[in-house]
Design a protein around this motif. Structure first.
Motif, PDB file in Angstrom:
ATOM      1  N   SER A 121       0.819  -1.219   0.000  1.00  0.00           N
ATOM      2  CA  SER A 121       0.000   0.000   0.000  1.00  0.00           C
ATOM      3  C   SER A 121       0.850   1.266   0.000  1.00  0.00           C
ATOM      4  O   SER A 121       0.366   2.354  -0.346  1.00  0.00           O
ATOM      5  CB  SER A 121      -0.927   0.012   1.215  1.00  0.00           C
ATOM      6  OG  SER A 121      -0.193   0.212   2.407  1.00  0.00           O
ATOM      7  N   THR A 122       2.140   1.141   0.361  1.00  0.00           N
ATOM      8  CA  THR A 122       3.032   2.306   0.351  1.00  0.00           C
ATOM      9  C   THR A 122       3.795   2.434  -0.959  1.00  0.00           C
ATOM     10  O   THR A 122       4.663   3.308  -1.082  1.00  0.00           O
ATOM     11  CB  THR A 122       4.036   2.225   1.520  1.00  0.00           C
ATOM     12  OG1 THR A 122       4.912   1.105   1.318  1.00  0.00           O
ATOM     13  CG2 THR A 122       3.331   2.083   2.855  1.00  0.00           C
ATOM     14  N   GLY A 123       3.493   1.540  -1.917  1.00  0.00           N
ATOM     15  CA  GLY A 123       4.138   1.637  -3.224  1.00  0.00           C
ATOM     16  C   GLY A 123       5.137   0.558  -3.539  1.00  0.00           C
ATOM     17  O   GLY A 123       5.736   0.542  -4.615  1.00  0.00           O
ATOM     18  N   ARG A 124       5.347  -0.385  -2.616  1.00  0.00           N
ATOM     19  CA  ARG A 124       6.299  -1.465  -2.858  1.00  0.00           C
ATOM     20  C   ARG A 124       5.762  -2.439  -3.916  1.00  0.00           C
ATOM     21  O   ARG A 124       4.561  -2.647  -4.035  1.00  0.00           O
ATOM     22  CB  ARG A 124       6.572  -2.249  -1.579  1.00  0.00           C
ATOM     23  CG  ARG A 124       7.197  -1.440  -0.441  1.00  0.00           C
ATOM     24  CD  ARG A 124       8.653  -1.138  -0.730  1.00  0.00           C
ATOM     25  NE  ARG A 124       9.351  -0.657   0.437  1.00  0.00           N
ATOM     26  CZ  ARG A 124       9.445   0.610   0.795  1.00  0.00           C
ATOM     27  NH1 ARG A 124       8.831   1.542   0.068  1.00  0.00           N
ATOM     28  NH2 ARG A 124      10.126   0.962   1.872  1.00  0.00           N
ATOM     29  N   THR A 125       6.680  -3.064  -4.646  1.00  0.00           N
ATOM     30  CA  THR A 125       6.284  -4.165  -5.521  1.00  0.00           C
ATOM     31  C   THR A 125       6.006  -5.385  -4.658  1.00  0.00           C
ATOM     32  O   THR A 125       6.410  -5.441  -3.480  1.00  0.00           O
ATOM     33  CB  THR A 125       7.409  -4.510  -6.513  1.00  0.00           C
ATOM     34  OG1 THR A 125       8.554  -4.956  -5.766  1.00  0.00           O
ATOM     35  CG2 THR A 125       7.782  -3.322  -7.374  1.00  0.00           C
ATOM     36  N   ALA A 126       5.353  -6.375  -5.227  1.00  0.00           N
ATOM     37  CA  ALA A 126       5.086  -7.611  -4.485  1.00  0.00           C
ATOM     38  C   ALA A 126       6.393  -8.261  -4.045  1.00  0.00           C
ATOM     39  O   ALA A 126       6.519  -8.744  -2.914  1.00  0.00           O
ATOM     40  CB  ALA A 126       4.273  -8.577  -5.346  1.00  0.00           C
ATOM     41  N   GLU A 127       7.383  -8.269  -4.970  1.00  0.00           N
ATOM     42  CA  GLU A 127       8.678  -8.882  -4.643  1.00  0.00           C
ATOM     43  C   GLU A 127       9.324  -8.197  -3.444  1.00  0.00           C
ATOM     44  O   GLU A 127       9.808  -8.844  -2.507  1.00  0.00           O
ATOM     45  CB  GLU A 127       9.629  -8.814  -5.847  1.00  0.00           C
ATOM     46  CG  GLU A 127       9.239  -9.696  -7.017  1.00  0.00           C
ATOM     47  CD  GLU A 127       8.308  -8.993  -7.993  1.00  0.00           C
ATOM     48  OE1 GLU A 127       8.279  -9.403  -9.164  1.00  0.00           O
ATOM     49  OE2 GLU A 127       7.606  -8.036  -7.594  1.00  0.00           O
ATOM     50  N   ARG A 128       9.332  -6.846  -3.492  1.00  0.00           N
ATOM     51  CA  ARG A 128       9.979  -6.101  -2.408  1.00  0.00           C
ATOM     52  C   ARG A 128       9.211  -6.249  -1.100  1.00  0.00           C
ATOM     53  O   ARG A 128       9.798  -6.376  -0.014  1.00  0.00           O
ATOM     54  CB  ARG A 128      10.085  -4.620  -2.786  1.00  0.00           C
ATOM     55  CG  ARG A 128      10.827  -3.774  -1.751  1.00  0.00           C
ATOM     56  CD  ARG A 128      12.305  -4.129  -1.717  1.00  0.00           C
ATOM     57  NE  ARG A 128      12.980  -3.530  -0.565  1.00  0.00           N
ATOM     58  CZ  ARG A 128      14.275  -3.654  -0.320  1.00  0.00           C
ATOM     59  NH1 ARG A 128      15.035  -4.368  -1.160  1.00  0.00           N
ATOM     60  NH2 ARG A 128      14.822  -3.100   0.728  1.00  0.00           N
ATOM     61  N   ALA A 129       7.889  -6.247  -1.168  1.00  0.00           N
ATOM     62  CA  ALA A 129       7.069  -6.374   0.035  1.00  0.00           C
ATOM     63  C   ALA A 129       7.279  -7.731   0.699  1.00  0.00           C
ATOM     64  O   ALA A 129       7.379  -7.825   1.930  1.00  0.00           O
ATOM     65  CB  ALA A 129       5.594  -6.175  -0.305  1.00  0.00           C
ATOM     66  N   VAL A 130       7.343  -8.792  -0.127  1.00  0.00           N
ATOM     67  CA  VAL A 130       7.596 -10.129   0.430  1.00  0.00           C
ATOM     68  C   VAL A 130       8.974 -10.158   1.097  1.00  0.00           C
ATOM     69  O   VAL A 130       9.130 -10.654   2.224  1.00  0.00           O
ATOM     70  CB  VAL A 130       7.506 -11.201  -0.673  1.00  0.00           C
ATOM     71  CG1 VAL A 130       8.068 -12.539  -0.182  1.00  0.00           C
ATOM     72  CG2 VAL A 130       6.059 -11.373  -1.121  1.00  0.00           C
ATOM     73  N   PHE A 131       9.961  -9.604   0.410  1.00  0.00           N
ATOM     74  CA  PHE A 131      11.313  -9.605   0.963  1.00  0.00           C
ATOM     75  C   PHE A 131      11.353  -8.873   2.304  1.00  0.00           C
ATOM     76  O   PHE A 131      11.894  -9.380   3.298  1.00  0.00           O
ATOM     77  CB  PHE A 131      12.285  -8.937  -0.007  1.00  0.00           C
ATOM     78  CG  PHE A 131      13.648  -8.683   0.580  1.00  0.00           C
ATOM     79  CD1 PHE A 131      14.590  -9.703   0.660  1.00  0.00           C
ATOM     80  CD2 PHE A 131      13.984  -7.430   1.087  1.00  0.00           C
ATOM     81  CE1 PHE A 131      15.827  -9.481   1.226  1.00  0.00           C
ATOM     82  CE2 PHE A 131      15.222  -7.195   1.652  1.00  0.00           C
ATOM     83  CZ  PHE A 131      16.151  -8.227   1.720  1.00  0.00           C
ATOM     84  N   GLU A 132      10.795  -7.671   2.357  1.00  0.00           N
ATOM     85  CA  GLU A 132      10.869  -6.863   3.575  1.00  0.00           C
ATOM     86  C   GLU A 132      10.077  -7.491   4.719  1.00  0.00           C
ATOM     87  O   GLU A 132      10.530  -7.482   5.875  1.00  0.00           O
ATOM     88  CB  GLU A 132      10.352  -5.449   3.297  1.00  0.00           C
ATOM     89  CG  GLU A 132      11.277  -4.621   2.410  1.00  0.00           C
ATOM     90  CD  GLU A 132      10.775  -3.207   2.200  1.00  0.00           C
ATOM     91  OE1 GLU A 132       9.673  -2.886   2.706  1.00  0.00           O
ATOM     92  OE2 GLU A 132      11.473  -2.409   1.545  1.00  0.00           O
ATOM     93  N   ALA A 133       8.905  -8.011   4.417  1.00  0.00           N
ATOM     94  CA  ALA A 133       8.085  -8.606   5.475  1.00  0.00           C
ATOM     95  C   ALA A 133       8.776  -9.819   6.087  1.00  0.00           C
ATOM     96  O   ALA A 133       8.866  -9.943   7.317  1.00  0.00           O
ATOM     97  CB  ALA A 133       6.717  -8.997   4.912  1.00  0.00           C
ATOM     98  N   PHE A 134       9.268 -10.711   5.238  1.00  0.00           N
ATOM     99  CA  PHE A 134       9.931 -11.912   5.744  1.00  0.00           C
ATOM    100  C   PHE A 134      11.242 -11.552   6.444  1.00  0.00           C
ATOM    101  O   PHE A 134      11.581 -12.134   7.473  1.00  0.00           O
ATOM    102  CB  PHE A 134      10.178 -12.906   4.610  1.00  0.00           C
ATOM    103  CG  PHE A 134       8.996 -13.789   4.321  1.00  0.00           C
ATOM    104  CD1 PHE A 134       8.922 -15.071   4.827  1.00  0.00           C
ATOM    105  CD2 PHE A 134       7.933 -13.333   3.545  1.00  0.00           C
ATOM    106  CE1 PHE A 134       7.839 -15.881   4.567  1.00  0.00           C
ATOM    107  CE2 PHE A 134       6.833 -14.130   3.282  1.00  0.00           C
ATOM    108  CZ  PHE A 134       6.784 -15.410   3.794  1.00  0.00           C
ATOM    109  N   HIS A 135      11.974 -10.583   5.871  1.00  0.00           N
ATOM    110  CA  HIS A 135      13.238 -10.186   6.475  1.00  0.00           C
ATOM    111  C   HIS A 135      13.005  -9.606   7.874  1.00  0.00           C
ATOM    112  O   HIS A 135      13.780  -9.888   8.808  1.00  0.00           O
ATOM    113  CB  HIS A 135      13.945  -9.154   5.598  1.00  0.00           C
ATOM    114  CG  HIS A 135      15.291  -8.746   6.118  1.00  0.00           C
ATOM    115  ND1 HIS A 135      16.386  -9.574   6.069  1.00  0.00           N
ATOM    116  CD2 HIS A 135      15.709  -7.591   6.709  1.00  0.00           C
ATOM    117  CE1 HIS A 135      17.428  -8.954   6.607  1.00  0.00           C
ATOM    118  NE2 HIS A 135      17.046  -7.750   7.005  1.00  0.00           N
TER     119      HIS A 135
END
Length: 544
Positions: free
Chosen positions: A90-104
Motif C-alpha cells: 500500500s506504500t508503493g512497494r512491488t510484491a517482490e519487495r514487500a515479500v522480501f521486507e516482510a519476511f526479512h
C-alpha cells in the motif's frame, strides 16, 4: 589441507565439490505500475503456490522431514506476514519487495530471540526466496542439477532442499554454518547422508575441488591423495562388521535397549523396520504447533493410541509438551522474553498453564489403558527435585505409574541424586544439556564448535547422572543426538546410561558398535575421556 567441522554419523565420502547457487538477489525498491490490490494478489498467489509445493514435498518426504516442511508450508500462509505484505504494498512497494521486507523483518525478530526461533528464521528465508522466484518467473535456488555424483557445499540447507536430496547423486554434504543439532544435520542423519557441518573455512572451496569427508572425526580433507582415501576406507571398514539384528547388548551380554526418537505416528514404520525396541522419546509437539487452541483430550488420545498400539508390549516414553516462548503457541503465551531459551519453556510453561498439562496426561493415561505398551511420561527442562516432585506427583494422580524427567539443565545433573530419589527414571537430552553447559546456542554456526557432546564438561555432567542412577537403581537413558554417535554411545554406557534412543537410521551402527565392547571396556573408555581437556582429545582417547 584439512578443515574441521562437526560430523554427522560415521561414514566417509569423497568426490568433487558442487556449490549451492547464491540466493536470489534482493529485490529493488523501484515503484510499481500495478494497483495495490493487483500487486497483493500476485504476492498471495505466489505464497499459496509455495505452500502447496512445500506440502506436497512434505508428503513425499515423510519421516522427520515431513514435520519440518509442513511447518514451512504454514509459514507461507501466516496471516501476520500477509498483513505486513499488504501494508508494504500500500506504500508503493512491488510484491517482490514487500515479500522480501516482510519476511526479512520477521527473520530479524526471530534471530534476536535465539534458540529454536533462530532456526525458524532460516526456514522463513527459504519461503521468501521461493515466493520471490515465483513472482519473477525463475527457478527457486536449490540443489544444482549435475550429471555426476558430487559433494554438495552450502552455507546451510533449507529443509526443503535437504529433504529432497537425491542420494544417488549427493555423495556427501558440507555446510559452512549450522551445528550438529540443526535441521540440516538431523535430516542428513535420517537420510543416511555423510555430512560435516559448521565448516566455516569451506567458504573458500571452489567447484570441482576434490574433497574427502570423514564424519567420524568431522574433517574435510581438501585434494586428498589416493593414500588418504584408501586409509579412510580402511578405517570405515574396520568400524563396520556385519550389522547384527536383535536387541541392543554389549559383547558380554549386558542389555542396552536401543529405542527410537519419533515425532508423529508417521515415524512408526521406520522405527520398527530398523529394529527399535521401543520409543525412548515421543515428541508430542506435532499436535500443538500451529494450532489456535489446544487439542482436545479426545484428539490427543487418538494420536497417542496409534503410537502405543504399534509398540504393544514395548516401552514408550512420552515427553510432555515442550513449548513456551521459544516455540510460541497462541494458547500458551507468557509475553515477550529477550532470551526465551532461558525463559518459560518446557515444564515451566505448562506448569503455568496447568490445565494443558493435565489434559495431556489424561489423554496419555486413557490411550495407554487401551493398549499393552509400557507407557511412561517425562517432563522437559526440569531443573531440580522440587520440579521433579511436582511432575511425578501430578502424573501419578492421573493414573500414570511411570514418570520421569529429562535432564537438559545442568542443575538437574548436579542434583541428580535428589531427582532420582523421586523420579522413576531420567532421560538425558544431550542437545540442550550441551547448549546450556557451554553457553552456546545450538542453532548458531558461529559457535558450532562448542555444541559438541564430546566436551568433557558435558560428559562429567552425564557421569553425575549415571552415578546417581546406579546408586538409586533407577534407569538413566540418553535421547539426544549423542546417542546416535556409535563410539560416544559406548562411552555413555560406560558413564552409566542404561538405554539409548536415537533416530531410527542410526540404530544399526550403534547396535554394531555396542557388540564390540564389554561393560568393563566401556567404563574404561569413560574414564579416559573424562581426563581429556577438549572434545577432540576426548574422541582421540576413546579411539585409543
Amino acid at each position: 589441507m584439512r578443515l574441521q567441522g562437526v560430523g554427522v554419523g560415521r561414514g566417509i565420502a569423497h568426490g568433487p565439490v558442487v556449490r549451492m547457487p547464491d540466493p536470489i538477489p534482493e529485490p529493488g525498491t523501484e515503484h510499481r505500475d500495478a494497483d495495490a490490490e493487483t500487486e497483493f494478489s500476485r504476492a498471495v498467489s505466489a505464497l499459496q503456490a509455495v505452500a502447496v509445493d512445500l506440502s506436497e514435498r512434505a508428503d513425499r518426504a515423510g519421516g522427520e522431514a515431513k514435520g519440518v516442511l509442513d511447518a514451512q508450508s504454514m509459514m507461507a500462509q501466516d496471516p501476520a506476514l500477509l498483513d505486513d505484505i499488504r501494508s508494504r504494498i500500500s506504500t508503493g512497494r512491488t510484491a517482490e519487495r514487500a515479500v522480501f521486507e516482510a519476511f526479512h523483518g520477521f527473520q530479524q525478530m526471530l534471530i534476536s530471540m535465539g534458540g529454536y526461533m533462530a532456526e525458524r528464521a532460516a526456514d522463513l528465508g527459504d519461503v521468501a526466496q521461493r515466493a520471490i522466484a515465483r513472482l519473477r518467473g525463475v527457478a527457486a535456488p536449490g540443489v544444482p542439477e549435475v550429471d555426476h555424483p558430487f559433494v554438495l557445499i552450502a552455507h546451510d540447507l533449507a529443509p526443503a532442499d535437504t529433504a529432497s536430496l537425491d542420494i544417488t547423486k549427493v555423495l556427501g554434504l558440507i555446510t559452512i554454518g549450522g551445528g550438529p543439532t540443526s535441521h540440516t544435520a538431523i535430516l542428513a542423519r535420517s537420510k543416511a547422508i555423510v555430512a560435516v557441518v559448521g565448516v566455516t573455512d569451506a567458504a573458500t572451496l571452489a567447484d570441482e575441488t576434490s574433497v574427502l569427508l570423514d564424519a567420524s572425526d568431522g574433517t574435510v580433507t581438501v585434494d586428498p591423495s589416493p593414500d588418504d582415501i584408501a586409509a579412510a576406507e580402511r578405517r570405515l571398514a574396520a568400524r563396520r562388521v556385519a550389522a547384527p539384528t536383535g536387541p541392543g547388548k554389549l559383547a558380554d551380554g549386558t542389555a542396552i535397549p536401543l529405542l527410537a526418537n519419533i515425532g508423529r505416528p508417521s515415524d512408526i514404520a521406520d522405527a520398527l523396520l530398523c529394529g527399535a525396541e521401543g520409543v525412548g522419546l515421543f515428541r508430542t509437539e506435532f499436535l500443538f504447533l500451529g494450532a489456535e487452541s489446544a487439542p482436545t483430550v479426545a484428539e490427543q488420545q487418538e494420536h497417542y493410541r496409534t503410537v502405543f498400539a504399534a509398540f504393544g508390549g514395548k516401552r514408550v516414553l512420552v515427553r510432555t509438551l515442550d513449548a513456551g516462548s521459544d516455540k510460541p503457541l497462541a494458547f500458551l503465551t507468557t509475553g515477550h522474553e529477550d532470551n526465551p531459551a532461558l525463559g518459560m519453556r518446557g515444564l515451566r510453561a505448562t506448569r503455568a498453564h496447568e490445565h494443558i498439562l493435565r489434559d495431556q496426561l489424561t489423554a496419555i493415561a486413557a490411550a495407554a489403558a487401551e493398549t499393552d505398551a509400557e507407557v511412561g511420561v517425562m517432563a522437559p527442562m526440569v531443573a531440580d527435585a522440587a520440579e521433579t516432585e511436582y511432575f511425578v506427583t501430578l502424573a501419578r494422580s492421573h493414573g500414570i505409574p511411570v514418570a520421569g524427567v529429562m535432564a537438559e539443565v545442568p542443575s538437574c545433573a548436579l542434583m541428580a541424586g535428589q531427582v532420582l530419589g523421586i523420579a522413576d527414571f531420567v532421560s538425558i537430552g544431550t542437545n540442550d544439556l550441551t547448549q546450556y553447559a557451554l553457553a552456546a546456542d545450538r542453532q548458531l554456526g558461529t559457535v558450532a564448535s562448542y555444541q559438541d557432546p564430546w566436551h568433557p564438561a558435558v560428559l562429567r555432567l552425564i557421569q553425575l547422572i549415571g552415578k546417581a542412577g546406579t546408586q538409586s537403581g533407577r534407569a538413566v537413558g540418553v535421547c539426544g543426538e549423542a546417542a546416535a554417535d556409535p563410539l560416544l554411545a559406548v562411552v555413555l554406557v560406560g558413564l552409566g546410561a542404561t538405554s539409548l534412543s536415537m533416530a531410527p537410521s542410526a540404530l544399526a551402527d550403534v547396535r554394531t558398535e555396542l557388540r564390540q565392547h564389554t561393560l568393563e571396556h566401556a567404563k574404561a573408555l569413560a574414564v579416559r575421556v573424562l581426563d581429556a581437556s577438549t572434545p577432540a582429545e576426548a574422541r582421540a582417547a576413546a579411539r585409543g
